[in-house]
Design a protein around this motif. Sequence first.
Motif, mmCIF file in Angstrom:
data_model
loop_
_atom_site.group_PDB
_atom_site.id
_atom_site.type_symbol
_atom_site.label_atom_id
_atom_site.label_comp_id
_atom_site.label_asym_id
_atom_site.label_seq_id
_atom_site.Cartn_x
_atom_site.Cartn_y
_atom_site.Cartn_z
ATOM 1 N N CYS A 31 -35.519 50.322 11.086
ATOM 2 C CA CYS A 31 -36.654 50.288 12.032
ATOM 3 C C CYS A 31 -37.268 51.685 12.190
ATOM 4 N N ALA A 46 -39.049 51.099 20.272
ATOM 5 C CA ALA A 46 -38.293 51.920 21.217
ATOM 6 C C ALA A 46 -39.207 52.966 21.849
ATOM 7 N N ASN A 70 -38.259 54.799 25.120
ATOM 8 C CA ASN A 70 -36.985 55.382 24.684
ATOM 9 C C ASN A 70 -37.207 56.355 23.523
ATOM 10 N N GLU A 71 -37.588 57.580 23.882
ATOM 11 C CA GLU A 71 -37.896 58.590 22.890
ATOM 12 C C GLU A 71 -36.653 58.987 22.083
ATOM 13 N N PHE A 72 -35.478 58.946 22.716
ATOM 14 C CA PHE A 72 -34.222 59.276 22.028
ATOM 15 C C PHE A 72 -34.016 58.374 20.827
ATOM 16 N N LEU A 73 -34.041 57.085 21.123
ATOM 17 C CA LEU A 73 -33.791 56.105 20.084
ATOM 18 C C LEU A 73 -34.853 56.207 18.999
ATOM 19 N N PHE A 74 -36.092 56.413 19.421
ATOM 20 C CA PHE A 74 -37.174 56.573 18.439
ATOM 21 C C PHE A 74 -36.878 57.729 17.500
ATOM 22 N N GLN A 75 -36.559 58.873 18.061
ATOM 23 C CA GLN A 75 -36.380 60.050 17.206
ATOM 24 C C GLN A 75 -35.121 59.947 16.348
ATOM 25 N N MET A 76 -34.103 59.260 16.863
ATOM 26 C CA MET A 76 -32.911 59.019 16.042
ATOM 27 C C MET A 76 -33.301 58.212 14.805
ATOM 28 N N GLN A 77 -34.065 57.144 15.034
ATOM 29 C CA GLN A 77 -34.510 56.304 13.925
ATOM 30 C C GLN A 77 -35.396 57.096 12.974
ATOM 31 N N MET A 80 -35.715 60.335 12.456
ATOM 32 C CA MET A 80 -35.091 61.383 11.654
ATOM 33 C C MET A 80 -34.195 60.815 10.554
ATOM 34 N N THR A 81 -33.531 59.693 10.859
ATOM 35 C CA THR A 81 -32.717 59.051 9.830
ATOM 36 C C THR A 81 -33.621 58.561 8.694
ATOM 37 N N LEU A 101 -41.884 65.454 12.980
ATOM 38 C CA LEU A 101 -40.423 65.454 12.904
ATOM 39 C C LEU A 101 -39.943 65.760 11.483
#
Lengths: 262, 431
Positions: free
Chosen positions: A61, A66, A71-78, A80-81, A112
């Motif tokens: 995703c 997110a 939910n910026e955390f979850l967005f940026q985790m996704q 960056m991955t 990012l």
Amino acid sequence: MEFKVPTMAELMAAGEEPEILFWVGCAGSYDERAQKITRDICKILHHVGMKYAVLGTEESCTGDPAKRAGNEFLFQMQAMTNIEVLNAYNIKKIVTGCPHCFNTIKNEYPGLGGTYEVIHHTQLIQDLINDGKLKAEGGESFKGKKITYHDPCYLGRGNGIYEAPRKALEVLDAQLVEMKRCKSNGLCCGAGGAQMFKEPEKGKKDVNVERIDEALETNPQVIAAGCPFCMTMLSDGIKLKDKEQEVKVLDIAEITARANGL
Amino acid sequence: MVAQILFLIFTLAAIALFTINFRKIIRNIRLGKTVDRNDQPQKRLLTMIKVAFGQSKMVVRPIPAFLHFFVYVGFVIINIEVLEIMIDGLFGTHRVFNGLGGLYNFLIGSFEVLALTVLLSCVVFLIRRNVLKLKRFRGTEMTAWPKSDANYILIVEILLMSAFLLMNAADGKLQTLGVGHYVTAGAFPVSQFLNGLLPSSESALIMLERGCWWFHILGILAFLNYLPYSKHFHILFAFPNTYFSNLEPKGEFTNMPSVTNEVKAMLDPSFVPAETEPGKFGAKDVTDLTWVNLMNAYTCTECGRCTSVCPANITGKLLSPRKIMMDTRDRITEVGKNIDKYGSEHQDGKSLLDDYITREEIWACTSCNACVEACPVNIDPLQIIMELRRFAVMEESQAPASINAMMGNIENNQAPWKYSPADRFNWAEGN
């Protein structure tokens, strides 16, 4: 399908690079209705002989729902991955089957560390038509059919793309009719901003019903869409109005594939 | 001489009072968080010229655009007349620009035509609001004060324009009678038709002319001081607001740098984040918003174009983008008043989220950007809604249950639905 959809991993193993990466998106991967659109995009790419690949199970995703939910955390985790995967494959150009993926990768990934040339599949279709690589022949005729196009918010207002999808329809020699609220004034289908994943707040009507009422006013045979979420909302609306026999909701990729007998 | 001194006192007092209130608003806006909007000055200038000066986003609705254009041009051009009134008032002259000759006649003539069009437009606006009761001017947020505010503005403009025309009519008649310093100056294409209403005696005419002159200028000074309390403030802030507006694609939402640091540290333990200001994620109160959000709130003239195109509002939900902007202004005004009264450390225990804007409102948004597109002065209600959501989700973990489920799916399955990542490529096997 009659051909094999190539993955990035396979291409890399063969020491090859694709011209374009097709970013399928979650809806395009899992939603049954959207899967058909995904396959049609592949059929178009295959038909014109463009060298492409998908990420397959390596795709994930984009984080769009997110982010819109806050939910910026979850967005940026996704993000960056995904960027790590895309950069590892040295991706330059991406076509997406979803305006939300398109907007996120195009506008929010560069900050990012992920900068790519990103286009939406309706832009790809327009380019292929302009280059003479794609026509509307050998398949179902849409000549004279009444088609109305629903602008997805993240393609239209979000990124100012109003012409590409319409150009892709013009080649059909069909009768294009605009809804009262179209282009920059287009009405949302009701799914954006993570609404797709929750029940609507208390009100007097559902947004998709408001939109379908407007679409039906144009008396169309086909309602054209360019987003899997709009597709769900509009199809639900048509079902609710019991108009499934008279009116088809089709993605521009599906219309193009049908017109070319793919 | 007495008149000149009085004029000077009134003018200075009005300017001083306005400056105090204006500076308070600037201070309040500066309570917002920093955001860089000084890039691409050329593009910004062009945006301001097109959207604010050129009124390019008004044309979507031709009737109000047409009427508003008269009032706008009237406002800008009649200021030349105000300049003359100022000089006359201070130096005891009469129609000091008279020396311009033919040009002067042309100017006064066009002011008269403009005054009439402003007046008529305002009458139509009043009818639209109070007789036709257009839907756009109603809604939950259009309570007693916003409604009165709109009517006061229109009535004052009608009175000011009437005084201007009546003053000219009296002046014109005094000129033909050859009274005192009423030299022949100006053309009166509109006010000449008011002749029938005028008194015949010379002293009554002078009283009327002076009375209207004073009413006109004192009215303008009073109106200037009404602006900081009113939605009419847009006549000033429309310009900086468009200049500093967002130039990126509307679909692009900001990536929060504070989150980037934490995510990078999570993915790579060797990463050392650059120093950033600590603070909460998202916005609970107006001071958590950026200064541009707050300037937006002071710029809003409550026209309701945003709300009238909002899919949530159209379908009967509580959300109204106009209310988001009005609430933000009300709250920042309240915060400012608290600072004036109790100092900057004072906490009143209230916040924008919950005390002004409810959760039901922020969760009804589809982020479709219709409100942003519709605003004639580039206000962005969506950004405020998103900041409130960010606070609710990241600081409080207070999202609707189904949204939590969706986010849980992304975390565990890399998709918003509960499907196995291993099945992601299964679509290729279908037909």
